[in-house]
Design a protein around this motif. Structure first.
Motif, PDB file in Angstrom:
ATOM      1  N   ASP A 168       0.857  -1.180   0.000  1.00 44.68           N
ATOM      2  CA  ASP A 168       0.000   0.000   0.000  1.00 44.68           C
ATOM      3  C   ASP A 168       0.905   1.247   0.000  1.00 44.68           C
ATOM      4  O   ASP A 168       2.112   1.155   0.269  1.00 44.68           O
ATOM      5  CB  ASP A 168      -0.948  -0.019   1.201  1.00 44.68           C
ATOM      6  CG  ASP A 168      -0.218  -0.018   2.520  1.00 44.68           C
ATOM      7  OD1 ASP A 168       0.615   0.879   2.732  1.00 44.68           O
ATOM      8  OD2 ASP A 168      -0.459  -0.923   3.331  1.00 44.68           O
ATOM      9  N   PRO A 169       0.352   2.419  -0.325  1.00 45.16           N
ATOM     10  CA  PRO A 169       1.191   3.623  -0.473  1.00 45.16           C
ATOM     11  C   PRO A 169       2.045   3.921   0.756  1.00 45.16           C
ATOM     12  O   PRO A 169       3.213   4.303   0.631  1.00 45.16           O
ATOM     13  CB  PRO A 169       0.174   4.732  -0.717  1.00 45.16           C
ATOM     14  CG  PRO A 169      -1.000   4.029  -1.314  1.00 45.16           C
ATOM     15  CD  PRO A 169      -1.048   2.686  -0.682  1.00 45.16           C
ATOM     16  N   GLN A 170       1.473   3.750   1.938  1.00 42.88           N
ATOM     17  CA  GLN A 170       2.222   4.040   3.163  1.00 42.88           C
ATOM     18  C   GLN A 170       3.424   3.096   3.295  1.00 42.88           C
ATOM     19  O   GLN A 170       4.554   3.523   3.579  1.00 42.88           O
ATOM     20  CB  GLN A 170       1.277   3.857   4.367  1.00 42.88           C
ATOM     21  CG  GLN A 170       1.904   4.173   5.712  1.00 42.88           C
ATOM     22  CD  GLN A 170       2.298   5.646   5.821  1.00 42.88           C
ATOM     23  OE1 GLN A 170       1.590   6.521   5.309  1.00 42.88           O
ATOM     24  NE2 GLN A 170       3.421   5.922   6.445  1.00 42.88           N
ATOM     25  N   ALA A 171       3.178   1.811   3.046  1.00 42.32           N
ATOM     26  CA  ALA A 171       4.254   0.816   3.157  1.00 42.32           C
ATOM     27  C   ALA A 171       5.332   1.070   2.099  1.00 42.32           C
ATOM     28  O   ALA A 171       6.527   0.875   2.359  1.00 42.32           O
ATOM     29  CB  ALA A 171       3.678  -0.589   3.005  1.00 42.32           C
ATOM     30  N   ARG A 173       6.212   3.991   0.873  1.00 43.47           N
ATOM     31  CA  ARG A 173       7.037   5.133   1.292  1.00 43.47           C
ATOM     32  C   ARG A 173       8.001   4.721   2.398  1.00 43.47           C
ATOM     33  O   ARG A 173       9.146   5.160   2.432  1.00 43.47           O
ATOM     34  CB  ARG A 173       6.135   6.291   1.733  1.00 43.47           C
ATOM     35  CG  ARG A 173       5.443   6.926   0.536  1.00 43.47           C
ATOM     36  CD  ARG A 173       4.785   8.251   0.873  1.00 43.47           C
ATOM     37  NE  ARG A 173       4.048   8.702  -0.295  1.00 43.47           N
ATOM     38  CZ  ARG A 173       2.749   8.502  -0.488  1.00 43.47           C
ATOM     39  NH1 ARG A 173       2.030   7.892   0.427  1.00 43.47           N
ATOM     40  NH2 ARG A 173       2.168   8.915  -1.589  1.00 43.47           N
ATOM     41  N   ASN A 174       7.500   3.881   3.315  1.00 41.63           N
ATOM     42  CA  ASN A 174       8.381   3.384   4.386  1.00 41.63           C
ATOM     43  C   ASN A 174       9.577   2.640   3.806  1.00 41.63           C
ATOM     44  O   ASN A 174      10.706   2.794   4.259  1.00 41.63           O
ATOM     45  CB  ASN A 174       7.619   2.422   5.310  1.00 41.63           C
ATOM     46  CG  ASN A 174       6.715   3.164   6.255  1.00 41.63           C
ATOM     47  OD1 ASN A 174       6.887   4.365   6.455  1.00 41.63           O
ATOM     48  ND2 ASN A 174       5.750   2.465   6.823  1.00 41.63           N
TER      49      ASN A 174
END
Lengths: 327, 356
Positions: A168-171, A173-174
Motif C-alpha cells: 500500500d502507499p504508506q508501506a 514510502r516506508n
C-alpha cells in the motif's frame, strides 16, 4: 591494484544475451552501476529485469556476454560475489517454523561476515517482531524483513527485485526511506521496478528496458530533459473537439475519453476524467503554448479547464517504447 | 462459503498431479491386497530327506505335495545342514524318512525337526505329517500313532509374530517418514522459493543436502527409539540382539529412503503431489518388503521383485541383529544391498534434483 579494484564499477554488464530455447529474454544488454548509487531497472513485466538480476545473483548463466560484480568476474568468482552481495528475490518466502531472529541468524551463518539479527531488525523497524514468524507480518513488514535478510552479510551491494510490488502507499514510502537509509550507509543498491514514481524518487540512475532490450540509461532528470515534449497539457472543453481541431493544436495529442478511468494505482490522480478532456504533450517553448491557445480560440469552443504539468518518466517511457507501461 | 468451496474444487481439479497420485494410492492397495492370500494359513517350507526311497516313502512324498501349505524344497541338502537352517530360521521344517520306512517288520519313526519360532504353524504341520504317516503305515498293518513320528524341537529365544512385526513396523516407519517427509518438505521449499533464496547465498549445495540428511537421520533414530520402546515396554516385544546395530541399520536405511524422497521432490509439482507420490512408492514396499508377511508365497515374479526392493534387506538385517542376535557384520549381504541402494539413489537424486 587495490586502487584499481576500488574504482571498478559495482556491476559491469557487457553485451548480455539470455535465450530460453527460441525466446530471447535479454538481447545485448550493456550497462554499469557505479559504487554508492541507487540504480533502477525500469520496465514492464517481461522486459528482462528479473533475468538481468538473476544473472547478477548467479541464479542463471548468461547465454552470451560478461558480467563482473564488485570487480570480480561472475563466471569464475561466483562464490566470492555471493558472499559480498545481498539479495532480495521477487517472491521469496522464509522458513515457516522459524522466527525472524532465527531466520536471520540462519542466513547469516552462511556468510563469513555476518550482522547481528537484533541490529538488522532494529534497522528495518521490526525489533518488536523479533520472535514472530514471517506469516504473522503484514505485507510491508514482510518486505522490510526481506530487506533485512538481504543485509545479513553486511553487503557492499544489495539487489532488490521489485521490493515494493503489492504494497500500500504508506508501506511503499516506508520502504523507500529504508532503501535510502541503506544506500546512505554506503551500500550500492540495484533494484527493479515498474513503478515510475518509485524509479524517479529513489534512483540516482535508471536503465529503461523493454522486451529484452536496454532502451536508455541516465539519471531520471536527464531522461526527462531529453524528451522533445517538456509539458503535459490537459484541456477540458465545453463541447467535443473534432479530429481536425485536435490535429491543429500542433501537439502530440492523446485524447482521454469522457469518464475514462485513470491509472488506478496512482492514488493522487483523479479517479474520473471529465467529459471532453484531452491530453497534449508540448515542447518547452512559449510559442508552442501560444500557438495552442490561438488554435483553441479559433474553434469557438469554450475552455472549461486547463492544466499544464511537467512531463514525467511515464512520458519518457511512452516516448521510448511507444506504449504505456504494461503491468 | 459456497463460492469459496467452488473455488477450492476448481483449484484441486487444476492440480492434476495431486489428483492422479491420490487416486493411484487406493487402487494400488486393492491390487496389493488382492495378491496376498490373507485368509489362508500361510505356507511352511519343508525339506524332506528320504533315506528309504521305497514305495511307501514315495507315496508319502506325493501326499506331502498334495498339501497346499507344505512347500517342499527341491534342494538336496544333508541332515546337519538342514538342521542348522531350521535352527537359524532359514528353513521351517525338516522331515527325515528313515531307511526302514518301507519295512513293516522294523518299527521306525519319521523324524520331524522344527524350531519354537512359530508354535501355531508347528501344531498344524506336526498334525498333518503325523496323519499322513499314520495313513500310509496303516496300510501295512496296525499302527500306534505315538510311535510313528519323532519330533525334534529346537529351542530358540522366544520370538513371536509381534517381534517380527515390530521390526517390520520400525523399518516401515523410517521408510514412510523419510520418503514422504523429505519429498513434501523440499517440494514446499521449492514452491515458496526458499531453495532459490538459499542458492543466492554462498552456502555450498552439498552442505544443504548434508544438513537435510543429517537432521532426518537423527529424527529417524529418535523415531526408531520410540517405536522400539513402545513395542517392548508396552506391548511386550523382545529385542534380543545389540540395540546399537539396530540403530546403525536404521540410519543406513533412512539415507536410502531420503534419497528416494529427494528424487520424488524433483518430479512433484506441489507438496500435495509429493505426498501422493511418496505414498505410491512406499506402499508397495510396505507389503512387498516383508514387513508384515513372508513374500515367498506371492505369485509370478513378485518374490524376486520383493527381494530387489530396498526395504527388504533393511527388514531382514534388522531381524537378524535384533531377533537372531547376529553381529552386524554377519548381515553384510543386506548391508551391501542397502549400500548399493544408497549409491544408486544418490546418483539419481543428483541427476534429477532441481532448485528452481
Amino acid at each position: 591494484m587495490i586502487f584499481c579494484a576500488i574504482m571498478e564499477p559495482a556491476v559491469q554488464v557487457e553485451n548480455l544475451v539470455k535465450r530460453f530455447g527460441t525466446f530471447t529474454a535479454l538481447d545485448g544488454v550493456t550497462f554499469a552501476v557505479e559504487r554508492g548509487e541507487v540504480f533502477g531497472i525500469l520496465g514492464p513485466n517481461g522486459a528482462g529485469k528479473t533475468t538481468t538480476l538473476e544473472i547478477i545473483e548467479s541464479l542463471q548463466k548468461p547465454t552470451e556476454g560478461r558480467v563482473s560484480v564488485l570487480g570480480l568476474d561472475l563466471q569464475s568468482k561466483a562464490a566470492e560475489v555471493k558472499a559480498r552481495i545481498g539479495v532480495q528475490l521477487q517472491a521469496s518466502a522464509y522458513y515457516d517454523y522459524l522466527n525472524l531472529t532465527e531466520i536471520l541468524a540462519l542466513l547469516g551463518s552462511f556468510y563469513p561476515n555476518k550482522a547481528a539479527p537484533a541490529t538488522l531488525l532494529e534497522q528495518v523497524g521490526l525489533s518488536d517482531k523479533a520472535v514472530n514468524r514471517v506469516a504473522e507480518l503484514s505485507g510491508g513488514q514482510k518486505q522490510r524483513f526481506a530487506v533485512a535478510a538481504s543485509l545479513v552479510n553486511n553487503p557492499e551491494l544489495v539487489v532488490l527485485d521489485e521490493p515494493t510490488t503489492g504494497l500500500d502507499p504508506q508501506a511503499r514510502r516506508n520502504l523507500w526511506s529504508l532503501i535510502k537509509e541503506v544506500n546512505q550507509r554506503g551500500v550500492t543498491v540495484v533494484l527493479t521496478t515498474h513503478a515510475m514514481d518509485e524509479a524517479e524518487l529513489l534512483c540516482s540512475r535508471l536503465a529503461i528496458m523493454d522486451q529484452g532490450k536496454l532502451l536508455a540509461v541516465d539519471t531520471p532528470r536527464n531522461l526527462i530533459n531529453k524528451l522533445e515534449a517538456s509539458y503535459a497539457v490537459k484541456l477540458t472543453m465545453d463541447r467535443p473537439m473534432t479530429m481536425a481541431q485536435l490535429e491543429a493544436l500542433n501537439g502530440r495529442v492523446e485524447v482521454l475519453q469522457s469518464g475514462e478511468q485513470n491509472d488506478p494505482a496512482a492514488e493522487d490522480q483523479e479517479s474520473n476524467i471529465a467529459e471532453n478532456t484531452y491530453l497534449l504533450r508540448l515542447a518547452n517553448s512559449p510559442s508552442a503554448l501560444k500557438s495552442m491557445l490561438d488554435e483553441i480560440a479559433k474553434t469557438g469552443l469554450g475552455l472549461e479547464n486547463l492544466q499544464i504539468t511537467p512531463v514525467t518518466l511515464e512520458d519518457v517511457f511512452l516516448e521510448l517504447t511507444g506504449t504505456e507501461l504494461r503491468d | 462459503m459456497v463460492a469459496l468451496t467452488l473455488a477450492n474444487i476448481k483449484m484441486m481439479a487444476r492440480n492434476r498431479q495431486a489428483i492422479f497420485w491420490a487416486l493411484f494410492f487406493p487402487l494400488m492397495l486393492v491390487v496389493v491386497f488382492g495378491l496376498f492370500e490373507v485368509n489362508g494359513v500361510g505356507s511352511a517350507d519343508v525339506v524332506v530327506i528320504d533315506q528309504s526311497e521305497g514305495s511307501n516313502s514315495e507315496l508319502l512324498l506325493e501326499r506331502f505335495n498334495e498339501i497346499e501349505f507344505l512347500e517342499l524344497e527341491s534342494d538336496e541338502i544333508g541332515f546337519s545342514e538342514a538342521w542348522d537352517k531350521v535352527a537359524d530360521g532359514d528353513l521351517g521344517y525338516l522331515i527325515v524318512i528313515p531307511a526302514s520306512f518301507d519295512d513293516p517288520a522294523i518299527s521306525s519313526k519319521v523324524n520331524l525337526v522344527y524350531s519354537t519360532r512359530n508354535p501355531d504353524r508347528n501344531q498344524l504341520v506336526d498334525g498333518a505329517v503325523r496323519n499322513l504317516v499314520s495313513e500310509i503305515q496303516s496300510n501295512s498293518g496296525p499302527v500306534v500313532p505315538s510311535e510313528l513320528l519323532m519330533a525334534d524341537v529346537i529351542e530358540v529365544p522366544e520370538v513371536d509374530y509381534f517381534d517380527n512385526v515390530l521390526l517390520g513396523l520400525l523399518a516401515l516407519g523410517i521408510m514412510m517418514n523419510s520418503i514422504i517427509s523429505i519429498a513434501v518438505r523440499i517440494s514446499t521449499f521449492r514452491n515458496q522459493s526458499i531453495l532459490k533464496r538459499l542458492l543466492v547465498t554462498p552456502l555450498p549445495i552439498w552442505k544443504f543436502f548434508a544438513a537435510e540428511i543429517t537432521a532426518h537421520v537423527l529424527l529417524a533414530l529418535v523415531q526408531a527409539g520410540i517405536i522400539l520402546a513402545l513395542g517392548v515396554f508396552v506391548f511386550g516385544g523382545h529385542v534380543h540382539g545389540n540395540i546399537l546395530w539396530v540403530f546403525a541399520i536404521t540410519a543406513l536405511g533412512s539415507v536410502v529412503f531420503l534419497n528416494i524422497g529427494f528424487i520424488l521432490s524433483a518430479w512433484a509439482k506441489s507438496p500435495a503431489a509429493a505426498s501422493g507420490m511418496g505414498n505410491a512408492v512406499a506402499m508397495p514396499m510396505m507389503f512387498l518388503g516383508g514387513a508384515f508377511f513372508s513374500t515367498a508365497a506371492l505369485p509370478w515374479v513378485l518374490p524376486e521383485i520383493a527381494q530387489a526392493l530396498p526395504l527388504t534387506p533393511m527388514v531382514a538385517a534388522l531381524r537378524e541383529v535384533a531377533i537372531d542376535s547376529e553381529p552386524i557384520w554377519e548381515t553384510w549381504p543386506y548391508l551391501a544391498a542397502m549400500g548399493a541402494w544408497v549409491v544408486v539413489t544418490a546418483v539419481g537424486a543428483i541427476k534429477v534434483f532441481k532448485f528452481g
